[in-house]
Design a protein around this motif. Structure first.
Motif, PDB file in Angstrom:
ATOM      1  N   THR A 158       0.841  -1.200   0.000  1.00  0.00           N
ATOM      2  CA  THR A 158       0.000   0.000   0.000  1.00  0.00           C
ATOM      3  C   THR A 158       0.878   1.253   0.000  1.00  0.00           C
ATOM      4  O   THR A 158       0.635   2.189  -0.775  1.00  0.00           O
ATOM      5  CB  THR A 158      -0.889   0.016   1.260  1.00  0.00           C
ATOM      6  OG1 THR A 158      -1.437  -1.283   1.433  1.00  0.00           O
ATOM      7  CG2 THR A 158      -1.979   1.047   1.121  1.00  0.00           C
ATOM      8  N   ILE A 159       1.900   1.239   0.838  1.00  0.00           N
ATOM      9  CA  ILE A 159       2.790   2.406   0.908  1.00  0.00           C
ATOM     10  C   ILE A 159       3.436   2.648  -0.453  1.00  0.00           C
ATOM     11  O   ILE A 159       3.500   3.787  -0.942  1.00  0.00           O
ATOM     12  CB  ILE A 159       3.882   2.188   1.978  1.00  0.00           C
ATOM     13  CG1 ILE A 159       3.212   2.029   3.344  1.00  0.00           C
ATOM     14  CG2 ILE A 159       4.882   3.320   1.977  1.00  0.00           C
ATOM     15  CD1 ILE A 159       4.177   1.732   4.476  1.00  0.00           C
ATOM     16  N   LEU A 160       3.856   1.562  -1.077  1.00  0.00           N
ATOM     17  CA  LEU A 160       4.489   1.711  -2.399  1.00  0.00           C
ATOM     18  C   LEU A 160       3.502   2.288  -3.393  1.00  0.00           C
ATOM     19  O   LEU A 160       3.823   3.200  -4.158  1.00  0.00           O
ATOM     20  CB  LEU A 160       4.989   0.350  -2.903  1.00  0.00           C
ATOM     21  CG  LEU A 160       6.210  -0.203  -2.181  1.00  0.00           C
ATOM     22  CD1 LEU A 160       6.508  -1.610  -2.660  1.00  0.00           C
ATOM     23  CD2 LEU A 160       7.406   0.699  -2.444  1.00  0.00           C
ATOM     24  N   LYS A 161       2.277   1.752  -3.390  1.00  0.00           N
ATOM     25  CA  LYS A 161       1.273   2.225  -4.344  1.00  0.00           C
ATOM     26  C   LYS A 161       0.997   3.705  -4.157  1.00  0.00           C
ATOM     27  O   LYS A 161       0.844   4.448  -5.122  1.00  0.00           O
ATOM     28  CB  LYS A 161      -0.030   1.429  -4.162  1.00  0.00           C
ATOM     29  CG  LYS A 161      -0.076   0.179  -5.022  1.00  0.00           C
ATOM     30  CD  LYS A 161      -1.410  -0.541  -4.846  1.00  0.00           C
ATOM     31  CE  LYS A 161      -1.245  -2.034  -4.988  1.00  0.00           C
ATOM     32  NZ  LYS A 161      -2.227  -2.783  -4.185  1.00  0.00           N
ATOM     33  N   GLN A 162       0.956   4.120  -2.890  1.00  0.00           N
ATOM     34  CA  GLN A 162       0.641   5.526  -2.623  1.00  0.00           C
ATOM     35  C   GLN A 162       1.724   6.464  -3.126  1.00  0.00           C
ATOM     36  O   GLN A 162       1.447   7.603  -3.495  1.00  0.00           O
ATOM     37  CB  GLN A 162       0.460   5.744  -1.118  1.00  0.00           C
ATOM     38  CG  GLN A 162      -0.894   5.271  -0.621  1.00  0.00           C
ATOM     39  CD  GLN A 162      -0.922   5.178   0.892  1.00  0.00           C
ATOM     40  OE1 GLN A 162       0.105   5.327   1.560  1.00  0.00           O
ATOM     41  NE2 GLN A 162      -2.111   4.920   1.423  1.00  0.00           N
ATOM     42  N   ARG A 199      14.650   3.063  10.494  1.00  0.00           N
ATOM     43  CA  ARG A 199      14.987   1.634  10.457  1.00  0.00           C
ATOM     44  C   ARG A 199      13.748   0.773  10.235  1.00  0.00           C
ATOM     45  O   ARG A 199      13.552  -0.248  10.874  1.00  0.00           O
ATOM     46  CB  ARG A 199      15.705   1.229  11.728  1.00  0.00           C
ATOM     47  CG  ARG A 199      16.983   2.018  11.899  1.00  0.00           C
ATOM     48  CD  ARG A 199      17.792   1.509  13.047  1.00  0.00           C
ATOM     49  NE  ARG A 199      19.192   1.888  12.829  1.00  0.00           N
ATOM     50  CZ  ARG A 199      20.054   1.152  12.135  1.00  0.00           C
ATOM     51  NH1 ARG A 199      19.667   0.026  11.626  1.00  0.00           N
ATOM     52  NH2 ARG A 199      21.284   1.559  11.968  1.00  0.00           N
ATOM     53  N   ASP A 200      12.940   1.205   9.320  1.00  0.00           N
ATOM     54  CA  ASP A 200      11.703   0.484   9.004  1.00  0.00           C
ATOM     55  C   ASP A 200      12.022  -0.556   7.928  1.00  0.00           C
ATOM     56  O   ASP A 200      11.810  -0.327   6.723  1.00  0.00           O
ATOM     57  CB  ASP A 200      10.658   1.502   8.520  1.00  0.00           C
ATOM     58  CG  ASP A 200       9.265   0.924   8.475  1.00  0.00           C
ATOM     59  OD1 ASP A 200       9.138  -0.314   8.581  1.00  0.00           O
ATOM     60  OD2 ASP A 200       8.310   1.710   8.329  1.00  0.00           O
ATOM     61  N   TYR A 201      12.581  -1.697   8.322  1.00  0.00           N
ATOM     62  CA  TYR A 201      13.158  -2.637   7.358  1.00  0.00           C
ATOM     63  C   TYR A 201      12.202  -3.185   6.310  1.00  0.00           C
ATOM     64  O   TYR A 201      12.549  -3.284   5.136  1.00  0.00           O
ATOM     65  CB  TYR A 201      13.906  -3.757   8.082  1.00  0.00           C
ATOM     66  CG  TYR A 201      15.268  -3.294   8.483  1.00  0.00           C
ATOM     67  CD1 TYR A 201      16.308  -3.302   7.565  1.00  0.00           C
ATOM     68  CD2 TYR A 201      15.492  -2.772   9.743  1.00  0.00           C
ATOM     69  CE1 TYR A 201      17.544  -2.815   7.911  1.00  0.00           C
ATOM     70  CE2 TYR A 201      16.734  -2.288  10.094  1.00  0.00           C
ATOM     71  CZ  TYR A 201      17.759  -2.315   9.179  1.00  0.00           C
ATOM     72  OH  TYR A 201      18.979  -1.827   9.508  1.00  0.00           O
ATOM     73  N   PRO A 202      10.975  -3.552   6.692  1.00  0.00           N
ATOM     74  CA  PRO A 202      10.090  -4.074   5.635  1.00  0.00           C
ATOM     75  C   PRO A 202       9.901  -3.061   4.508  1.00  0.00           C
ATOM     76  O   PRO A 202       9.902  -3.429   3.327  1.00  0.00           O
ATOM     77  CB  PRO A 202       8.781  -4.331   6.371  1.00  0.00           C
ATOM     78  CG  PRO A 202       9.184  -4.517   7.788  1.00  0.00           C
ATOM     79  CD  PRO A 202      10.375  -3.640   8.014  1.00  0.00           C
ATOM     80  N   VAL A 203       9.769  -1.782   4.869  1.00  0.00           N
ATOM     81  CA  VAL A 203       9.604  -0.759   3.831  1.00  0.00           C
ATOM     82  C   VAL A 203      10.879  -0.652   2.994  1.00  0.00           C
ATOM     83  O   VAL A 203      10.826  -0.567   1.765  1.00  0.00           O
ATOM     84  CB  VAL A 203       9.231   0.601   4.458  1.00  0.00           C
ATOM     85  CG1 VAL A 203       9.133   1.668   3.386  1.00  0.00           C
ATOM     86  CG2 VAL A 203       7.924   0.481   5.213  1.00  0.00           C
ATOM     87  N   ILE A 204      12.034  -0.664   3.665  1.00  0.00           N
ATOM     88  CA  ILE A 204      13.305  -0.578   2.919  1.00  0.00           C
ATOM     89  C   ILE A 204      13.405  -1.730   1.912  1.00  0.00           C
ATOM     90  O   ILE A 204      13.701  -1.518   0.739  1.00  0.00           O
ATOM     91  CB  ILE A 204      14.511  -0.639   3.883  1.00  0.00           C
ATOM     92  CG1 ILE A 204      14.480   0.563   4.821  1.00  0.00           C
ATOM     93  CG2 ILE A 204      15.818  -0.659   3.094  1.00  0.00           C
ATOM     94  CD1 ILE A 204      15.562   0.527   5.880  1.00  0.00           C
ATOM     95  N   GLN A 205      13.110  -2.935   2.397  1.00  0.00           N
ATOM     96  CA  GLN A 205      13.196  -4.096   1.499  1.00  0.00           C
ATOM     97  C   GLN A 205      12.274  -3.935   0.302  1.00  0.00           C
ATOM     98  O   GLN A 205      12.665  -4.161  -0.843  1.00  0.00           O
ATOM     99  CB  GLN A 205      12.811  -5.371   2.254  1.00  0.00           C
ATOM    100  CG  GLN A 205      13.891  -5.876   3.172  1.00  0.00           C
ATOM    101  CD  GLN A 205      13.442  -7.131   3.887  1.00  0.00           C
ATOM    102  OE1 GLN A 205      12.412  -7.133   4.569  1.00  0.00           O
ATOM    103  NE2 GLN A 205      14.207  -8.192   3.741  1.00  0.00           N
TER     104      GLN A 205
END
Lengths: 337, 323, 639
Positions: A116-120, A300-306
């Motif tokens: 969702t974050i990516l789509k936004q 350090r929000d790793y899932p978002v970084i990945q």
């Protein structure tokens, strides 16, 4: 091969393809197959690198992400969410199965799904990078060819010197400085464009300009040089000997060979543009993948970084593949290579 | 020293792209003589040179130096072999390091362990031997003309002190007016130093002028080997005949092109005789000669002084028809 | 070598800049460290003044001194990143290039994709994995840059491996180490120098971006990028706080760029000053007292008439040197004229000048009349039409003379569409017919192909067909078979003869091969140093009288040359246009030269029907005895 004896050459004619084996496959099929294999290999590598990101953090990720102030339970919770507490192969297996289901995990900070974050955010960034790419190509290719035509055969040396000087200076300016100067001049002094934010076309002009200038300077130089070398080729001399109008000469004989070179470097410039968006989004306070990535790294929000690394990586790989196909359709020799 | 190639084969590539660039080639170069190897581009003659000198691996057969087997890569890359066999390349501009002075290039070729003074003197002798002034030692390749550069390349080969020199198209990159002097130099050096030459060229007139025996190569194979005068007076193989007739000559009327078509793809050579799709006496003109497309004439050749790989060799020698 | 480095402006500017940066990096922290670190909040965010040249930042640091002091850290990081890039990239690239072919292709493609990953992104990833800071920045930027080094290294390795001088050095017994140090390295040094300096510049810029994002140097350490970031935040108060470091970054990038170019030049002896090869002190360019060639009787209805053609190029300031010096020739319909000469004789340039293809800054003078139209007297449009329809040129190298990106069909029809206004369908039909005429089988199929799908001989046929499209009166063939094998050469000559006979097309055949010229031409012009020195009927070429022609005949063995006799050695070499001798250009090499040859240029004199010679000796009465001793090729020993 028995058919060969039936061929007779009445006069000095050359046999067509003297006994060359009929090609087993269409060269395009082989070409596409080769490219698909390499794209797949690279995507596999990319996903594996992304997977390893969290595992490469020296020490216990839970301790590092949670901070020393966190309790052991909190740290273990983080480890559990990252999945690093399970056996390695299980982790890898889960990663792939989630990936293939389109599940990239959830943000530590907002708890939103990463997808969702990516789509936004992807739209805004793609807009800037895409427009910038179009601008770069639209300015550099005709501009470079025109400059090449103007300075061919060492004509107009002063134009050449001034151009080379200015292009080297602009090519050395960091986006950061360009963006600031543009904001100062057009937003604060002339008040033509907004200083920052996300909105209509007006909001796009400065960010797009800011990241385009350097690639334009680089590509203009390259296209000019390529134009000069195309003009010096034997085949352009052949075309000249047919006394074709300048338009035909440049459009048919120079352009394809120049575009080939421009595209080769254009793939690299696209990477430059993506990096540029990260910077200008921060300067012009725009939402986008760049700001999201930087914030994710800082928190350090790793899932978002990945997720970000994977998406940007895939974008680069596909941009490259597109460039390859364009090149091959422009220059038939590439296909059989 | 004498040089012998026995059934030498060299292969490039693998699978569908594999090429047998040199296919069971036999050549004898007796001591102090010149054997010419002639053929068109892509026939494998340069590969023979590179194989002899150890730049490409040998797939089969033997290379003998004075009867001693030197086929292994190790033997051909040993110092002893290097001191016996040398090579001069086609293009003296690309065969000389552009970033190295002539003097350095020559000194480098001299055997190691010499005193600086001695190697300087030897380099000076070498440059004199090939007819260049001492001042050339200080120059760089781009400061010399093509002919001068080729003399330097010859001097470098001589500096090693070889008995056998492989000369690969040594005049084809040179201007017409200097070819003569380079060929004269090579002949003088051979006479004075007793050198043995394997002389490779696509130019028949030059090969005729330089060689005692000529081997004609087509698509990786030797099709005819004969003492020079005999070969040019009475060529046996139709390819040799075609090649000789194709050479433009003064005071001779033009002859219609004797061979049709291009060199076939070496990855996929024609079956039977490799010349059959182009041959003026073969199946394209004489449908009855089916044997040319089924039987490889290479099998019928014998190791004699004059040998020809053609089913109809004896019947090919016919006068050329002026246009 | 060092001299050459300082002779070019880039090298000077670059090395001064690099020295300056080095000096500042080393000394600034100890000299101005205190000044830079002094905090004075009251005096914060001020513009430039006498005390603070670039003003102050929010905390009142002097920006100018801070800039100088932070140079060290900036450079350390940029050099560190480049060092990592070299250490990782070069083995990676060289290794990839040495893999077996199949794996290599995949490895190189992967490398191509990796280069396309933005360095900044890779550095951000490193900052995410490690702690953001100096270490992660240097490592990340270094790895990001290493792929372009790998690319450079792989292409250099591939290119060098096939260079002939490497083989030649191996053959004379040069060992591996020396091969690497003396042969490979010097030849890739310039590319590596450029890659290194470009990489330093890129590292500086990328680091600045990282610092701006808060992922680079962490306070209290300060580098230029950090300063730029602080400056940008207060840009609207004191723009100099951002401009100072911004300009420093841009300047440093420029300086390293120049330095790299300077180094690359210095590494290449071809570019060293005073290495032009020939010393032009030897001779002057002026001709002696004027001499006049015998008047040329133009043929009635000639298809080509050239008078006093000169081609000159600028040499130095305001001077021009003539490369073609007054060539006159004519051509009757259906005639075949040969032009013989070595490289540098001006024969190809003569052809280019006739076809109006000499590029700026070359200047063509003289009168050229094609098919009755004098080119200098008609408007450009008429020139295009005349040359487009009446004259065609076939060039030497069929491999490079066709556009690789354009189908054969389009290359064939574009001329006839332009000049004859044919429709596309008509033009394609004509093209098919022409391809059949040049004996290319299945013309329909060839039309749809690209040049790389044809062999050399087939391409030359296509070029000839292209020349024939407009049914020209004159076909100029400039060394049309030099790049081809002798059996294919014979086929192409058959073809030209057939065209000549069938369409009555006049042919100008240019070649260095005397045999080829004598067999295929009616008349021959021999050129030396930009002039015609002899004109003779082709079947009497062996009776030529000019000493140069006779020497040429004897310098190359032909099929009739005695194998016992030595070939003719011509001493010296053809003079270049800068140093053409006074008098007869050939006299320094001529065994028959008399004093007059060095003083006065011999005119081209008619001495028999169809035979003109420019030689004082040959044209005087005592000539024949002397001339006969020059050549040896006339008497064949009948092989």
């Amino acid at each position: 091969m028995s058919a060969m004896t039936e061929v007779s050459y009445s006069d000095g004619a050359a046999p067509s393809e003297p006994l060359r084996a009929p090609r087993a496959t269409n060269p395009w099929v082989a070409f596409v197959r080769r490219r698909i294999i390499s794209v797949v290999v690279i995507l596999l590598l990319l996903a594996t690198v992304t997977f390893s990101l969290v595992r490469l953090i020296p020490g216990d990720p839970g301790v590092i992400i949670g901070g020393t102030a966190s309790t052991r339970a909190e740290q273990m919770a983080i480890d559990h969410r990252l999945g690093v507490d399970r056996p390695f192969l299980t982790q890898y297996w889960t990663y792939w199965s989630n990936l293939l289901h389109g599940d990239l995990g959830r943000s530590f900070v907002t708890n939103d799904p990463v997808t969702t974050i990516l789509k936004q955010n992807a739209g805004a960034s793609l807009q800037v990078a895409g427009l910038a790419l179009l601008l770069v190509l639209a300015v550099s290719i005709p501009g470079g060819i025109a400059l090449g035509a103007l300075t061919r055969d060492r004509r107009h040396r002063h134009v050449e010197n001034w151009f080379t000087g200015i292009a080297s200076v602009v090519g050395a300016m960091p986006e950061l400085l360009v963006a600031t100067l543009l904001a100062y001049a057009f937003a604060l002094q002339l008040k033509v464009f907004p200083v920052g934010g996300t909105g209509g076309i007006n909001f796009l002009v400065l960010p797009v300009l800011a990241i385009s200038l350097r690639p334009i300077a680089i590509l203009l130089r390259l296209v000019r040089v390529e134009t000069l070398s195309a003009l010096a080729t034997d085949y352009v001399r052949t075309a000249r000997s047919k006394r074709l109008p300048a338009r035909t000469l440049y459009l048919r004989h120079v352009l394809p060979n120049v575009v080939t070179a421009a595209l080769t470097i254009g793939g690299l410039l696209f990477a430059d543009l993506i990096a540029g968006t990260v910077i200008v989004e921060t300067i012009f306070a725009r939402r986008g993948l760049g700001t999201t990535l930087v914030n994710a790294v800082l928190s350090r929000d790793y899932p978002v970084i990945q997720g970000m690394v994977l998406v940007l990586g895939v974008a680069v790989v596909f941009a490259n593949a597109i460039v390859d196909f364009l090149l091959a359709s422009l220059d038939p020799r590439q296909v059989s290579r | 020293m004498s040089l012998q190639l026995r059934q030498l084969s060299v292969r490039y590539g693998r699978g569908r792209n594999a090429i047998t660039a040199v296919d069971h080639v036999d050549i004898d170069v007796p001591k102090g003589t010149t054997v010419g190897l002639v053929g068109e581009s892509g026939c494998g003659k340069s590969t023979v040179a590179r194989a002899v000198i150890g730049l490409v691996p040998v797939a089969g057969g033997q290379i003998l130096l004075d009867g001693k087997d030197v086929t292994s890569d190790r033997a051909r890359n040993s110092n002893v072999f290097r001191r016996s066999v040398q090579m001069v390349f086609q293009d003296p501009y690309s065969s000389l390091n552009p970033r190295m002075s002539i003097g350095s290039a020559l000194k480098e070729a001299l055997a190691h362990g010499r005193a600086a003074e001695e190697s300087r003197r030897t380099a000076a002798e070498m440059i004199e031997l090939v007819g260049l002034p001492q001042s050339a030692l200080k120059r760089y390749p781009h400061q010399l003309s093509g002919g001068q550069r080729q003399r330097v390349a010859i001097a470098r080969a001589l500096a090693v002190g070889p008995d056998v020199i492989v000369l690969d198209e040594v005049t084809s990159a040179l201007d017409v007016s200097v070819q003569g002097s380079v060929l004269n130099l090579l002949r003088t050096l051979q006479r004075d130093l007793g050198l043995t030459y394997l002389f490779i060229s696509h130019d028949l007139s030059t090969v005729r002028y330089m060689s005692d025996v000529v081997a004609v190569m087509y698509l990786g194979r030797i099709v005819e080997t004969t003492p020079t005068l005999e070969l040019f007076a009475a060529p046996q193989h139709p390819y040799t005949v075609g090649l000789i007739e194709s050479v433009p000559r003064l005071n001779h009327p033009r002859v219609r092109a004797p061979l049709v078509g291009d060199l076939p793809d070496p990855r996929n050579p024609p079956p039977g005789c490799r010349l059959s799709p182009r041959c003026p006496v073969g199946p394209i003109h004489r449908p009855d000669r089916k044997i040319c497309t089924t039987e490889d004439p290479q099998a019928i050749t014998e190791l004699t002084v004059h040998r020809t790989a053609c089913h109809f060799a004896a019947r090919t020698a016919q006068p050329s028809v002026p246009v | 070598m060092i001299k050459s480095f300082f002779r070019n402006a880039n090298g000077i500017a670059g090395s001064i800049g690099v020295l300056l940066i080095a000096a500042v990096s080393i000394f600034a922290p100890s000299i101005w460290g205190k000044k830079a670190h002094t905090i004075n909040v009251v005096n914060g965010d001020k513009g430039p003044s006498g005390a603070h040249w670039l003003g102050t930042d929010r905390l009142g640091h002097d920006i100018f001194y801070q800039l100088l002091v932070s140079t060290r850290l900036t450079m350390e990081m940029a050099l560190g990143a480049t060092g990592i890039a070299i250490l990782v990239g070069i083995p990676l690239g060289a290794g990839a290039a040495l893999l077996p072919e199949r794996v290599r292709m995949i490895a190189l493609r992967a490398l191509d994709t990796l280069i396309a990953f933005p360095g900044l992104l890779i550095a951000i990833v490193f900052a995410a994995v490690l702690d953001p800071g100096k270490f992660s920045a240097v490592l990340g930027v270094g790895i990001g840059l290493s792929f372009s080094f790998a690319r450079v290294a792989s292409s250099l390795t591939l290119a060098i491996r096939d260079r002939e001088f490497i083989s030649a050095a191996r053959v004379v017994g040069v060992g591996r180490t020396r091969l690497m140090v003396r042969h490979v390295l010097p030849n890739i040094a310039d590319s590596l120098a450029i890659a290194t300096t470009v990489s330093i510049a890129a590292a500086i810029v990328t680091m600045a971006g990282l610092s701006f994002l808060g992922l680079g140097v962490q306070l209290p350490s300060v580098d230029w990028g950090r300063m730029l970031t602080t400056g940008v935040q207060s840009f609207y108060l004191t723009p100099f706080a951002a401009l100072g470091p911004g300009i420093a970054i841009a300047l440093a990038a420029l300086v390293f760029g120049f330095f790299g170019e300077g180094l690359a030049r210095a590494a290449n002896p071809v570019l060293w000053p005073g290495s032009g090869g020939d010393d032009d002190s030897a001779t002057a360019t002026a001709d002696g007292p004027p001499t006049v060639d015998d008047p040329y009787e133009p043929v009635e209805d000639g298809v080509l008439d050239v008078r006093d053609l000169t081609v000159s190029f600028p040499s130095g300031r305001k001077r021009r040197q003539q490369v073609v010096r007054g060539v006159s020739l004519d051509l009757a319909p259906g005639e075949t004229l040969g032009i013989v000469g070595e490289s540098g004789s001006g024969k190809s340039l003569t052809a280019l000048a006739i076809a109006q293809l000499v590029a700026h800054p070359g200047v063509v003078e003289g009168r050229i009349t094609v098919n009755g139209t004098e080119l200098q007297r008609v408007p450009l449009k008429e020139v295009d039409r005349t040359l487009g329809t009446s004259l065609a040129v076939v060039f030497q190298d069929p491999m490079s003379s066709l556009n690789p990106a354009v189908k054969i069909r389009n290359q064939l029809i574009e001329g006839v569409r332009r000049h004859r206004g044919l429709s596309r369908a008509e033009a394609v039909l004509a093209a098919r017919r022409r391809l059949g005429e040049v004996n290319l089988p299945t013309p329909e199929r060839q039309l749809e192909r690209y040049p790389h799908e044809l062999s050399g001989g087939q391409r030359q046929r296509v070029l000839i067909a292209m020349g024939l499209m407009n049914e020209p009166n004159v076909l100029i063939a400039d060394e049309p078979t030099t790049a081809l094998d002798v059996t294919v050469q014979a086929q192409i000559m058959d073809l030209l003869a057939g065209i000549n006979a069938e369409h009555n097309t006049a042919v100008v055949l240019i070649s260095h091969n005397l045999g080829l010229i004598s067999q295929n031409c009616d008349r021959v012009l021999v050129m030396y140093a930009g002039r015609v020195v002899e004109e003779v009927a082709a079947d009497r070429l062996t009776e030529a009288e000019h000493p140069y022609t006779r020497a040429l005949l004897g310098a190359v063995p032909d099929m009739a040359h005695s194998r016992e006799q030595p070939l003719v050695s011509i001493p010296g070499q053809m003079p270049d246009a800068r140093s053409t001798p006074v008098g007869c250009a050939y006299h320094p090499r001529c065994p028959l030269a008399v004093p007059r040859c060095a003083e006065q240029r011999p005119p081209l004199q008619l001495n028999a029907v169809g035979h003109r010679v420019a030689c004082w000796v040959a044209n005087s009465d005592e000539a024949p005895a002397g001339a006969a001793t020059v050549g040896t090729a006339t008497s064949g020993d009948g092989a």
